[in-house]
Structure formats: C-alpha cells, structure tokens
Design a protein around this motif. Structure first.
Motif, PDB file in Angstrom:
ATOM      1  N   PRO A  18      58.012  -8.894 -38.415  1.00 32.34           N
ATOM      2  CA  PRO A  18      57.968  -8.253 -39.745  1.00 32.34           C
ATOM      3  C   PRO A  18      56.584  -8.201 -40.375  1.00 32.34           C
ATOM      4  N   ALA A  19      55.533  -8.612 -39.673  1.00 33.90           N
ATOM      5  CA  ALA A  19      54.207  -8.682 -40.275  1.00 33.90           C
ATOM      6  C   ALA A  19      53.721  -7.307 -40.730  1.00 33.90           C
ATOM      7  N   THR A  20      53.114  -7.278 -41.903  1.00 30.43           N
ATOM      8  CA  THR A  20      52.444  -6.076 -42.380  1.00 30.43           C
ATOM      9  C   THR A  20      51.128  -6.500 -43.015  1.00 30.43           C
ATOM     10  N   ASP A  21      50.192  -5.566 -43.134  1.00 33.25           N
ATOM     11  CA  ASP A  21      48.923  -5.892 -43.771  1.00 33.25           C
ATOM     12  C   ASP A  21      48.309  -4.593 -44.284  1.00 33.25           C
ATOM     13  N   VAL A  22      47.272  -4.740 -45.112  1.00 31.97           N
ATOM     14  CA  VAL A  22      46.544  -3.593 -45.628  1.00 31.97           C
ATOM     15  C   VAL A  22      45.057  -3.894 -45.499  1.00 31.97           C
ATOM     16  N   THR A  23      44.301  -2.943 -44.936  1.00 30.57           N
ATOM     17  CA  THR A  23      42.854  -3.111 -44.848  1.00 30.57           C
ATOM     18  C   THR A  23      42.187  -1.912 -45.507  1.00 30.57           C
ATOM     19  N   ARG A  24      40.910  -2.074 -45.837  1.00 33.42           N
ATOM     20  CA  ARG A  24      40.146  -0.983 -46.449  1.00 33.42           C
ATOM     21  C   ARG A  24      38.793  -0.845 -45.760  1.00 33.42           C
ATOM     22  N   GLU A  25      38.799  -0.871 -44.446  1.00 28.06           N
ATOM     23  CA  GLU A  25      37.574  -0.708 -43.676  1.00 28.06           C
ATOM     24  C   GLU A  25      37.261   0.777 -43.526  1.00 28.06           C
ATOM     25  N   ALA A  26      35.978   1.124 -43.628  1.00 27.86           N
ATOM     26  CA  ALA A  26      35.596   2.517 -43.445  1.00 27.86           C
ATOM     27  C   ALA A  26      35.549   2.890 -41.966  1.00 27.86           C
ATOM     28  N   GLU A  27      35.193   1.925 -41.125  1.00 31.38           N
ATOM     29  CA  GLU A  27      35.064   2.203 -39.694  1.00 31.38           C
ATOM     30  C   GLU A  27      36.410   2.037 -39.001  1.00 31.38           C
ATOM     31  N   PRO A  28      36.606   2.742 -37.893  1.00 31.99           N
ATOM     32  CA  PRO A  28      37.831   2.540 -37.114  1.00 31.99           C
ATOM     33  C   PRO A  28      37.945   1.075 -36.675  1.00 31.99           C
ATOM     34  N   HIS A  29      39.102   0.529 -36.802  1.00 27.58           N
ATOM     35  CA  HIS A  29      39.279  -0.873 -36.479  1.00 27.58           C
ATOM     36  C   HIS A  29      40.747  -1.115 -36.162  1.00 27.58           C
ATOM     37  N   THR A  30      41.030  -2.287 -35.653  1.00 28.07           N
ATOM     38  CA  THR A  30      42.404  -2.684 -35.386  1.00 28.07           C
ATOM     39  C   THR A  30      42.650  -4.038 -36.017  1.00 28.07           C
ATOM     40  N   ARG A  31      43.763  -4.149 -36.694  1.00 24.37           N
ATOM     41  CA  ARG A  31      44.125  -5.407 -37.338  1.00 24.37           C
ATOM     42  C   ARG A  31      44.896  -6.274 -36.336  1.00 24.37           C
ATOM     43  N   PHE A  32      44.438  -7.499 -36.157  1.00 19.54           N
ATOM     44  CA  PHE A  32      45.137  -8.425 -35.268  1.00 19.54           C
ATOM     45  C   PHE A  32      45.850  -9.491 -36.090  1.00 19.54           C
ATOM     46  N   HIS A  33      46.914 -10.049 -35.518  1.00 19.88           N
ATOM     47  CA  HIS A  33      47.636 -11.125 -36.188  1.00 19.88           C
ATOM     48  C   HIS A  33      48.282 -12.030 -35.140  1.00 19.88           C
ATOM     49  N   ALA A  34      48.639 -13.213 -35.563  1.00 18.52           N
ATOM     50  CA  ALA A  34      49.399 -14.105 -34.684  1.00 18.52           C
ATOM     51  C   ALA A  34      50.851 -13.664 -34.759  1.00 18.52           C
ATOM     52  N   CYS A  35      51.328 -13.085 -33.659  1.00 14.38           N
ATOM     53  CA  CYS A  35      52.615 -12.393 -33.700  1.00 14.38           C
ATOM     54  C   CYS A  35      53.784 -13.324 -33.379  1.00 14.38           C
ATOM     55  N   ALA A  36      54.683 -13.443 -34.321  1.00 12.90           N
ATOM     56  CA  ALA A  36      55.873 -14.275 -34.088  1.00 12.90           C
ATOM     57  C   ALA A  36      56.752 -13.658 -33.008  1.00 12.90           C
ATOM     58  N   GLY A  37      56.739 -12.334 -32.909  1.00 11.64           N
ATOM     59  CA  GLY A  37      57.566 -11.657 -31.922  1.00 11.64           C
ATOM     60  C   GLY A  37      57.041 -11.799 -30.508  1.00 11.64           C
ATOM     61  N   LEU A  38      55.754 -12.161 -30.368  1.00 12.18           N
ATOM     62  CA  LEU A  38      55.154 -12.371 -29.046  1.00 12.18           C
ATOM     63  C   LEU A  38      54.780 -13.838 -28.878  1.00 12.18           C
ATOM     64  N   LYS A  39      55.596 -14.713 -29.424  1.00 15.30           N
ATOM     65  CA  LYS A  39      55.436 -16.160 -29.259  1.00 15.30           C
ATOM     66  C   LYS A  39      54.089 -16.659 -29.744  1.00 15.30           C
ATOM     67  N   GLY A  40      53.591 -16.072 -30.804  1.00 15.11           N
ATOM     68  CA  GLY A  40      52.371 -16.568 -31.412  1.00 15.11           C
ATOM     69  C   GLY A  40      51.087 -15.997 -30.863  1.00 15.11           C
ATOM     70  N   LEU A  41      51.177 -15.078 -29.926  1.00 14.57           N
ATOM     71  CA  LEU A  41      49.968 -14.459 -29.386  1.00 14.57           C
ATOM     72  C   LEU A  41      49.235 -13.669 -30.462  1.00 14.57           C
ATOM     73  N   THR A  42      47.906 -13.584 -30.297  1.00 12.86           N
ATOM     74  CA  THR A  42      47.123 -12.713 -31.153  1.00 12.86           C
ATOM     75  C   THR A  42      47.333 -11.287 -30.676  1.00 12.86           C
ATOM     76  N   ALA A  43      47.985 -10.494 -31.498  1.00 11.89           N
ATOM     77  CA  ALA A  43      48.366  -9.149 -31.077  1.00 11.89           C
ATOM     78  C   ALA A  43      47.876  -8.135 -32.101  1.00 11.89           C
ATOM     79  N   PRO A  44      47.573  -6.928 -31.626  1.00 11.85           N
ATOM     80  CA  PRO A  44      47.149  -5.889 -32.558  1.00 11.85           C
ATOM     81  C   PRO A  44      48.339  -5.353 -33.350  1.00 11.85           C
ATOM     82  N   MET A  45      48.079  -4.983 -34.591  1.00 13.97           N
ATOM     83  CA  MET A  45      49.081  -4.274 -35.369  1.00 13.97           C
ATOM     84  C   MET A  45      48.823  -2.777 -35.184  1.00 13.97           C
TER      85      MET A  45
END
Ligand SMILES: [Zn+2]
Length: 104
Positions: A18-45
C-alpha cells in the motif's frame, strides 16, 4: 509551455504494497522504498496510475562471498525488475551501490 519545471508533483505507488509517496524533483527519477510486499526489499515505486509489475529477481550462481542483498526469507536477490506496458527497468543490487539500468 505553462508547466513549471520545479515543484511539479509526482505521485508514486507500489503494485505490491500500500505504499505511496509524493516527490517534487525536476529531473527524471525513481522513488525507492522498503517494500512490505517484497519482504522488505528496496524496490522502486511506479508513477501513480501506471500499470506495472515489480518483481524480485533471485540471484543465481553468483554468490561468491560478497555482501549480497537478501529478502526477508534469506534468499539472495540480484535485482528488482519493473515491467510496464512500454518496457522494463532493472534495479541491480551491487555490494556497495545500487545502480539502475534502463532496458527496453
Ligand atoms: Zn511496495
């Protein structure tokens, strides 16, 4: 063009938890998070509303004593792959850094 480069809001969501986030970067980027659905792996949103699949790719025969990333079950994980309608991205876990490789 009336869309300002700075301050543009990017909403992110995760297909696996259920993770969600909001960023305001001008450059292309990817938000990463520790994903509960992937057993805590650092995964891209993925950008909110994107149809995408995010999967962990297990590390095969490359275990050689390096510090590796493991998921919550202790399985070594080599990368997390994001599959979209228009291509895929693979985030590779390296011993001391995380690099993102763009693939089409
Ligand atoms: Zn997640």
């Amino acid at each position: 063009m009336s869309v300002p480069l700075l301050g543009r809001e990017q909403r992110w969501e995760c297909p696996n938890c259920p993770a969600t986030d909001v960023t305001r970067e001008a450059e292309p980027h990817t938000r990463f998070h520790a994903c509960a659905g992937l057993k805590g792996l650092t995964a891209p949103m993925v950008p909110a509303g994107t149809r995408a699949k995010v999967e962990a790719i297990e590390r095969g025969d490359y275990l050689n004593g390096d510090l590796v990333t493991r998921d919550g079950d202790g399985r070594p994980v080599m990368a997390v792959e994001t599959t979209r309608d228009d291509g895929n991205d693979v985030a590779v876990f390296a011993p001391c850094a995380t690099a993102t490789v763009r693939g089409d």
